[in-house]
Design a protein around this motif. Structure first.
Motif, mmCIF file in Angstrom:
data_model
loop_
_atom_site.group_PDB
_atom_site.id
_atom_site.type_symbol
_atom_site.label_atom_id
_atom_site.label_comp_id
_atom_site.label_asym_id
_atom_site.label_seq_id
_atom_site.Cartn_x
_atom_site.Cartn_y
_atom_site.Cartn_z
ATOM 1 N N ILE A 147 29.899 25.194 -1.624
ATOM 2 C CA ILE A 147 30.375 26.119 -0.592
ATOM 3 C C ILE A 147 30.084 27.560 -0.968
ATOM 4 C CG2 ILE A 147 32.464 27.016 0.529
ATOM 5 C CD1 ILE A 147 33.501 24.069 0.453
ATOM 6 N N ILE A 148 30.345 27.938 -2.212
ATOM 7 C CA ILE A 148 30.155 29.338 -2.587
ATOM 8 C C ILE A 148 28.675 29.705 -2.601
ATOM 9 C CG2 ILE A 148 30.100 29.226 -5.122
ATOM 10 C CD1 ILE A 148 32.101 31.728 -2.977
ATOM 11 N N TYR A 200 27.736 30.240 0.935
ATOM 12 C CA TYR A 200 28.363 31.500 1.365
ATOM 13 C C TYR A 200 27.564 32.704 0.844
ATOM 14 C CZ TYR A 200 31.790 35.269 1.654
ATOM 15 O OH TYR A 200 32.417 36.472 1.896
ATOM 16 N N ARG A 260 24.608 33.558 2.672
ATOM 17 C CA ARG A 260 24.932 33.987 4.038
ATOM 18 C C ARG A 260 24.651 32.915 5.095
ATOM 19 N NH1 ARG A 260 23.055 38.729 1.478
ATOM 20 N NH2 ARG A 260 24.623 40.372 1.482
ATOM 21 N N ALA A 293 29.252 29.693 8.652
ATOM 22 C CA ALA A 293 30.248 28.647 8.419
ATOM 23 C C ALA A 293 29.963 27.408 9.260
ATOM 24 C CB ALA A 293 31.655 29.181 8.695
ATOM 25 N N MET A 327 27.340 25.544 7.455
ATOM 26 C CA MET A 327 27.919 24.954 6.246
ATOM 27 C C MET A 327 28.680 23.684 6.604
ATOM 28 S SD MET A 327 29.508 27.854 3.803
ATOM 29 C CE MET A 327 29.229 29.520 4.324
ATOM 30 N N GLU A 341 34.189 23.983 10.856
ATOM 31 C CA GLU A 341 33.997 25.397 10.541
ATOM 32 C C GLU A 341 35.285 26.005 10.002
ATOM 33 O OE1 GLU A 341 32.642 29.505 12.829
ATOM 34 O OE2 GLU A 341 32.231 27.570 13.759
ATOM 35 N N VAL A 365 35.734 25.052 6.451
ATOM 36 C CA VAL A 365 34.815 25.837 5.612
ATOM 37 C C VAL A 365 35.431 27.200 5.330
ATOM 38 C CG1 VAL A 365 32.592 27.046 5.563
ATOM 39 C CG2 VAL A 365 32.706 24.675 6.340
ATOM 40 N N ASN A 366 35.900 27.887 6.370
ATOM 41 C CA ASN A 366 36.482 29.215 6.194
ATOM 42 C C ASN A 366 37.699 29.181 5.280
ATOM 43 O OD1 ASN A 366 34.595 30.637 7.758
ATOM 44 N ND2 ASN A 366 35.655 30.066 9.634
ATOM 45 N N ILE A 388 36.458 28.694 1.694
ATOM 46 C CA ILE A 388 35.837 29.921 1.183
ATOM 47 C C ILE A 388 36.914 30.872 0.670
ATOM 48 C CG2 ILE A 388 34.602 32.038 1.854
ATOM 49 C CD1 ILE A 388 32.905 30.221 3.731
ATOM 50 N N GLU A 389 37.970 31.042 1.433
ATOM 51 C CA GLU A 389 39.055 31.933 1.007
ATOM 52 C C GLU A 389 39.691 31.441 -0.289
ATOM 53 O OE1 GLU A 389 39.804 35.020 2.025
ATOM 54 O OE2 GLU A 389 37.996 34.687 3.217
ATOM 55 N N LYS A 416 37.223 32.106 -3.159
ATOM 56 C CA LYS A 416 37.176 33.537 -3.482
ATOM 57 C C LYS A 416 38.405 33.934 -4.292
ATOM 58 C CE LYS A 416 35.917 36.188 0.104
ATOM 59 N NZ LYS A 416 35.693 36.571 1.527
#
Length: 164
Positions: free
Chosen positions: A122-123, A126, A129, A132, A135, A143, A146-147, A150-151, A154
């Protein structure tokens, strides 16, 4: 040697997606040149085997990511190649010519070495670019999922960076 159209199209796709394959190799190996080479060859073989089934329903690079990640994760699980806490060598840096600040790239790889294979996937997408939505198609999740991931990733990377 005469090449047919399918072979030529495959080689052109490899040229266009070479950096994607290489990044997957870096992310899922200990960055030893021999391990990178072996994984790269495994991914290219998997792509060739899957090439006839690529119908263009997703973007070419999305398809390459999907095949490359599945191959890399399978190889890591099969061979227990552990990309733990290794530093990038000069040869690897030369292959990352597009990256302008090597110390930042090296630190990112050190931190991502601590992620699970799914988190790495995933990273990397990400950082490249990839939207989502794409991805999600690559990973077989929504989606929104995925979001959310990602959070979480991070936050995990931030925590790891601040607590070393």
């Amino acid at each position: 040697m005469k090449h047919n159209k399918e072979h030529i199209a495959f080689l052109e796709m490899l040229r266009r997606c070479d950096s994607t394959i290489f990044k997957v190799c870096l992310m899922f190996t200990d960055r030893d040149p021999e391990n990178i080479k072996n994984m790269y060859q495994d991914i290219v073989c998997a792509l060739w085997e899957s090439w006839p089934s690529f119908k263009g329903q997703s973007k070419e690079n999305t398809w390459v990511y999907s095949v490359a990640f599945n191959t890399a994760v399978s190889q890591v699980r099969r061979q227990s190649i552990s990309p733990m806490f290794t530093r990038l060598n000069d040869d690897t840096y030369n292959n990352l010519a597009e990256e302008s600040q090597n110390s930042i790239v090296e630190r990112l790889y050190e931190l991502t070495d601590r992620l699970s294979p799914d988190e790495k996937t995933i990273i990397l997408l990400y950082l490249d670019r990839v939207p989502a939505r794409e991805m999600g198609q690559t990973l077989g999740i929504t989606e929104a999922a995925v979001n959310h991931r990602i959070e979480r990733i991070k936050n995990k990377l931030k925590y790891l960076n601040e607590n070393e």
